[in-house]
Write a protein that holds these residues in place. Structure first.
Motif, PDB file in Angstrom:
ATOM      1  N   THR A 242       2.672  13.776  -9.636  1.00  0.00           N
ATOM      2  CA  THR A 242       3.442  15.016  -9.476  1.00  0.00           C
ATOM      3  C   THR A 242       4.176  15.353 -10.759  1.00  0.00           C
ATOM      4  OG1 THR A 242       3.737  14.579  -7.124  1.00  0.00           O
ATOM      5  CG2 THR A 242       5.244  16.157  -8.134  1.00  0.00           C
ATOM      6  N   ARG A 243       4.688  14.318 -11.410  1.00  0.00           N
ATOM      7  CA  ARG A 243       5.393  14.523 -12.663  1.00  0.00           C
ATOM      8  C   ARG A 243       4.440  14.989 -13.772  1.00  0.00           C
ATOM      9  NH1 ARG A 243       9.769  10.172 -14.900  1.00  0.00           N
ATOM     10  NH2 ARG A 243      10.893  11.579 -16.292  1.00  0.00           N
ATOM     11  N   ALA A 244       3.217  14.500 -13.701  1.00  0.00           N
ATOM     12  CA  ALA A 244       2.261  14.831 -14.764  1.00  0.00           C
ATOM     13  C   ALA A 244       1.522  16.137 -14.505  1.00  0.00           C
ATOM     14  CB  ALA A 244       1.269  13.685 -14.933  1.00  0.00           C
ATOM     15  N   PHE A 245       1.200  16.439 -13.210  1.00  0.00           N
ATOM     16  CA  PHE A 245       0.339  17.597 -12.925  1.00  0.00           C
ATOM     17  C   PHE A 245       1.000  18.643 -12.035  1.00  0.00           C
ATOM     18  CE2 PHE A 245      -2.432  13.908 -13.647  1.00  0.00           C
ATOM     19  CZ  PHE A 245      -3.193  14.368 -14.700  1.00  0.00           C
ATOM     20  N   GLY A 246       2.236  18.426 -11.674  1.00  0.00           N
ATOM     21  CA  GLY A 246       2.918  19.397 -10.838  1.00  0.00           C
ATOM     22  C   GLY A 246       2.544  19.239  -9.368  1.00  0.00           C
ATOM     23  N   GLU A 247       2.481  20.385  -8.660  1.00  0.00           N
ATOM     24  CA  GLU A 247       2.218  20.349  -7.216  1.00  0.00           C
ATOM     25  C   GLU A 247       0.823  19.831  -6.883  1.00  0.00           C
ATOM     26  OE1 GLU A 247       2.950  24.170  -5.624  1.00  0.00           O
ATOM     27  OE2 GLU A 247       5.112  24.127  -6.023  1.00  0.00           O
ATOM     28  N   THR A 248      -0.131  20.051  -7.758  1.00  0.00           N
ATOM     29  CA  THR A 248      -1.491  19.551  -7.508  1.00  0.00           C
ATOM     30  C   THR A 248      -1.567  18.031  -7.596  1.00  0.00           C
ATOM     31  OG1 THR A 248      -2.081  19.809  -9.838  1.00  0.00           O
ATOM     32  CG2 THR A 248      -2.525  21.673  -8.370  1.00  0.00           C
ATOM     33  N   GLY A 249      -0.532  17.407  -8.112  1.00  0.00           N
ATOM     34  CA  GLY A 249      -0.532  15.956  -8.255  1.00  0.00           C
ATOM     35  C   GLY A 249      -0.567  15.222  -6.932  1.00  0.00           C
TER      36      GLY A 249
ATOM     37  N   ASN B 172       0.832  -1.215   0.000  1.00  0.00           N
ATOM     38  CA  ASN B 172       0.000   0.000   0.000  1.00  0.00           C
ATOM     39  C   ASN B 172       0.864   1.262   0.000  1.00  0.00           C
ATOM     40  OD1 ASN B 172      -2.484  -1.230  -0.121  1.00  0.00           O
ATOM     41  ND2 ASN B 172      -2.811  -1.241   2.096  1.00  0.00           N
ATOM     42  N   ILE B 173       1.892   1.277   0.852  1.00  0.00           N
ATOM     43  CA  ILE B 173       2.761   2.464   0.925  1.00  0.00           C
ATOM     44  C   ILE B 173       3.547   2.632  -0.369  1.00  0.00           C
ATOM     45  CG2 ILE B 173       4.769   3.423   2.113  1.00  0.00           C
ATOM     46  CD1 ILE B 173       3.706   2.109   4.691  1.00  0.00           C
ATOM     47  N   LEU B 174       4.038   1.502  -0.909  1.00  0.00           N
ATOM     48  CA  LEU B 174       4.788   1.587  -2.154  1.00  0.00           C
ATOM     49  C   LEU B 174       3.898   2.059  -3.299  1.00  0.00           C
ATOM     50  CD1 LEU B 174       7.392   1.178  -3.679  1.00  0.00           C
ATOM     51  CD2 LEU B 174       6.814  -1.261  -3.935  1.00  0.00           C
ATOM     52  N   ALA B 175       2.673   1.552  -3.378  1.00  0.00           N
ATOM     53  CA  ALA B 175       1.746   1.975  -4.434  1.00  0.00           C
ATOM     54  C   ALA B 175       1.419   3.457  -4.317  1.00  0.00           C
ATOM     55  CB  ALA B 175       0.469   1.143  -4.364  1.00  0.00           C
ATOM     56  N   THR B 176       1.206   3.919  -3.096  1.00  0.00           N
ATOM     57  CA  THR B 176       0.895   5.336  -2.891  1.00  0.00           C
ATOM     58  C   THR B 176       2.089   6.222  -3.260  1.00  0.00           C
ATOM     59  OG1 THR B 176      -0.605   4.729  -1.086  1.00  0.00           O
ATOM     60  CG2 THR B 176       0.091   7.023  -1.191  1.00  0.00           C
ATOM     61  N   SER B 177       3.282   5.774  -2.924  1.00  0.00           N
ATOM     62  CA  SER B 177       4.484   6.554  -3.257  1.00  0.00           C
ATOM     63  C   SER B 177       4.659   6.658  -4.763  1.00  0.00           C
ATOM     64  CB  SER B 177       5.723   5.907  -2.629  1.00  0.00           C
ATOM     65  OG  SER B 177       5.598   5.848  -1.225  1.00  0.00           O
ATOM     66  N   LEU B 178       4.488   5.544  -5.486  1.00  0.00           N
ATOM     67  CA  LEU B 178       4.609   5.563  -6.934  1.00  0.00           C
ATOM     68  C   LEU B 178       3.541   6.449  -7.565  1.00  0.00           C
ATOM     69  CD1 LEU B 178       5.386   1.805  -7.720  1.00  0.00           C
ATOM     70  CD2 LEU B 178       6.971   3.736  -7.794  1.00  0.00           C
ATOM     71  N   ALA B 179       2.313   6.360  -7.035  1.00  0.00           N
ATOM     72  CA  ALA B 179       1.235   7.190  -7.574  1.00  0.00           C
ATOM     73  C   ALA B 179       1.518   8.668  -7.350  1.00  0.00           C
ATOM     74  CB  ALA B 179      -0.095   6.797  -6.935  1.00  0.00           C
ATOM     75  N   THR B 180       2.071   9.023  -6.196  1.00  0.00           N
ATOM     76  CA  THR B 180       2.402  10.423  -5.909  1.00  0.00           C
ATOM     77  C   THR B 180       3.478  10.932  -6.865  1.00  0.00           C
ATOM     78  OG1 THR B 180       1.859  10.083  -3.576  1.00  0.00           O
ATOM     79  CG2 THR B 180       3.194  12.014  -4.120  1.00  0.00           C
ATOM     80  N   ALA B 181       4.493  10.110  -7.070  1.00  0.00           N
ATOM     81  CA  ALA B 181       5.569  10.507  -8.006  1.00  0.00           C
ATOM     82  C   ALA B 181       5.022  10.659  -9.431  1.00  0.00           C
ATOM     83  CB  ALA B 181       6.688   9.478  -7.970  1.00  0.00           C
ATOM     84  N   LEU B 182       4.150   9.722  -9.839  1.00  0.00           N
ATOM     85  CA  LEU B 182       3.594   9.764 -11.189  1.00  0.00           C
ATOM     86  C   LEU B 182       2.731  10.993 -11.397  1.00  0.00           C
ATOM     87  CD1 LEU B 182       3.298   8.216 -13.883  1.00  0.00           C
ATOM     88  CD2 LEU B 182       1.295   7.089 -12.891  1.00  0.00           C
TER      89      LEU B 182
ATOM     90  N   ALA C 210      -3.191  12.455  -6.339  1.00  0.00           N
ATOM     91  CA  ALA C 210      -2.739  11.085  -6.066  1.00  0.00           C
ATOM     92  C   ALA C 210      -3.384  10.543  -4.788  1.00  0.00           C
ATOM     93  CB  ALA C 210      -1.218  11.054  -5.950  1.00  0.00           C
ATOM     94  N   THR C 211      -3.485  11.413  -3.773  1.00  0.00           N
ATOM     95  CA  THR C 211      -4.118  10.993  -2.513  1.00  0.00           C
ATOM     96  C   THR C 211      -5.578  10.599  -2.736  1.00  0.00           C
ATOM     97  OG1 THR C 211      -2.674  12.477  -1.265  1.00  0.00           O
ATOM     98  CG2 THR C 211      -4.679  11.695  -0.167  1.00  0.00           C
ATOM     99  N   LEU C 212      -6.299  11.406  -3.506  1.00  0.00           N
ATOM    100  CA  LEU C 212      -7.714  11.132  -3.757  1.00  0.00           C
ATOM    101  C   LEU C 212      -7.903   9.846  -4.554  1.00  0.00           C
ATOM    102  CD1 LEU C 212     -10.682  12.013  -3.651  1.00  0.00           C
ATOM    103  CD2 LEU C 212     -10.260  13.364  -5.732  1.00  0.00           C
ATOM    104  N   VAL C 213      -7.130   9.718  -5.641  1.00  0.00           N
ATOM    105  CA  VAL C 213      -7.283   8.548  -6.508  1.00  0.00           C
ATOM    106  C   VAL C 213      -6.909   7.259  -5.768  1.00  0.00           C
ATOM    107  CG1 VAL C 213      -6.425   7.423  -8.597  1.00  0.00           C
ATOM    108  CG2 VAL C 213      -6.969   9.862  -8.636  1.00  0.00           C
TER     109      VAL C 213
END
Length: 435
Positions: free
Chosen positions: A92-99, A80-90, A103-106
């Motif tokens: 953030t790279r695509a949408f900037g700071e709003t990512g 779960n933590i690893l998936a959340t970390s990858l989603a946050t990085a993904l 990522a948290t919501l999705v």
């Protein structure tokens, strides 16, 4: 520009695929935890006896629930933590700071629906089937995470010990009986288990916790033979008695010298009169002690389960109950113990005595004072306590701290008790109704 775009696309899809795989693993861990903790060990044992290797493995790994839960939670939190970390990085790279917020919501929605609620719902519905299916894989997970889980277990127990909480790894073994009782009570309340079936099973389970003192016939109600009576008187008493076995005393009722079986008595007397056409005069030479058997005494603290085993081992159905001083307290038969399981047993020779409990039109019950609290509870589904007394009269005397007189009324344990009859110092009749 094209190369950068290709790398970005490749990274996006690889990261997305990794997140999807981690969500599948999270769902596996969540469903496994629910299935293995919710599965009935009794049903798993039945499946294992029929040759199911998965059920056998599930039984094995659920022996130590603390280690099982620690391993599954460790794996679940890692993915779960690893998936959340990858989603946050993904994101953030695509949408900037709003990512980060996105990522948290999705991930919250994905983890909640697909990695928690969905697999756990399935596991609850098909707990034994799911437990048998996941047990081989989970056993490997438990083996891999064993060192880490052991360290975490020591830390957890240390923290709990500081707060005065002790962990008993074998507590599930001691809770089996309570689990059966709870299932029976729940099944009865839902209409699945009949009251008679519930009472029989509960009666059998309680044999090890109850003593002969609780169900014995008190000495005041024992019918005895006086060894000094004439043979004619003894024969008449045995023929008129509804009982097959009668204790025999000499000089005083406390001095029990034997137990007379009606069949042995009739055989001996038949021999005395030399057959069907013989005279009755030879009965004058008959001695009742010649056909009596040695009395069998048991302490009043013997459990019903142990006493039943002793009856079966000694091939007898009748015992006299004595207290710690050796004084006669009552008698108990194998039938008395069986009645605790199957209910009242009567035959064609039992007297047409008064019913111990009669319900009135106004919703009250007229109860014999000698009726046991347990029998009353079974008949009415009440929960009167039987810790301090065995009979209804004993309960009233204990609560009142006196021997009540006819007409006195008491209220305790949510019931109203009215004394309607008394003989000497014994309360023989009570009228009871819930408050």
């Amino acid at each position: 520009m094209d190369t950068s775009s290709t790398v970005l696309d490749t990274t996006f899809w690889m990261t997305g695929g990794a997140i999807l795989l981690l969500l599948v693993l999270s769902a596996f861990f969540s469903g496994s935890e629910t299935a293995l903790t919710a599965a009935s060990r009794g049903k798993l044992r039945t499946q294992a006896d029929k040759g199911s290797n998965g059920a056998a493995k599930a039984l094995e790994i659920t022996e130590d629930n603390e280690r099982l839960i620690g391993s599954v939670l460790l794996g679940n939190n890692l993915v779960n933590i690893l998936a959340t970390s990858l989603a946050t990085a993904l994101f953030t790279r695509a949408f900037g700071e709003t990512g980060v917020a996105l990522a948290t919501l999705v991930m919250t929605v994905l983890v909640l629906v697909f990695a928690e609620v969905l697999p756990k719902t399935y596991a609850i519905i098909n707990s034994e089937k799911a437990a048998a299916a996941v047990a081989p894989v989970i056993s490997l997970v438990v083996m891999v995470f064993a060192p880490i889980v052991s360290a975490v277990r020591l830390l957890v127990r240390g923290v709990l010990h500081v707060f005065g909480v002790e962990v008993d790894p074998d507590s599930h073994i001691l809770a089996v009986r309570e689990e059966i009782v709870g299932a029976l009570q729940l099944g009865h309340s839902e209409g699945v288990v009949e009251k008679e079936d519930r009472d029989r099973i509960l009666g059998a389970l309680d044999l090890g916790d109850r003593t002969v003192e609780e169900i014995m016939l008190h000495r005041s109600g024992i019918e005895m033979i006086d060894a000094d009576n004439t043979p004619e008187q003894i024969l008449q008493q045995c023929l008129s008695s509804p009982h097959t076995r009668l204790p025999m005393f000499r000089n005083e009722p406390e001095n029990i010298i034997g137990v007379v079986h009606a069949k042995d008595l009739l055989r001996a007397m038949y021999d005395q009169i030399s057959g069907a056409h013989g005279a009755a005069k030879p009965l004058s030479r008959f001695k009742i002690s010649d056909v009596s058997k040695p009395p069998y005494f048991v302490p009043e603290t013997t459990t019903l389960d142990e006493q039943m085993r002793q009856f079966l081992r000694m091939r007898t159905h009748f015992a006299l109950v004595v207290d710690e001083y050796g004084s006669l307290q009552g008698l108990i038969t194998l039938e008395d113990i069986l009645e605790e399981i199957v209910g009242e047993i009567t035959d064609e020779f039992d007297p047409d005595s008064e019913v111990p409990m009669v319900d009135t039109e106004d919703g009250q019950y007229i109860v014999d004072g000698a009726m046991t609290i347990r029998d009353l509870n079974r008949a009415t589904d009440w929960n009167l306590p039987d810790d301090e007394a065995n009979t209804i009269a004993g309960l009233v005397i204990h609560e009142a701290q006196m021997i009540p007189t006819t007409g006195q009324v008491f209220s305790f344990h949510g019931f109203r008790f009215e004394v309607v009859a008394r003989a000497g110092n014994r309360v023989t009749g009570l009228k009871i109704r819930p408050l």
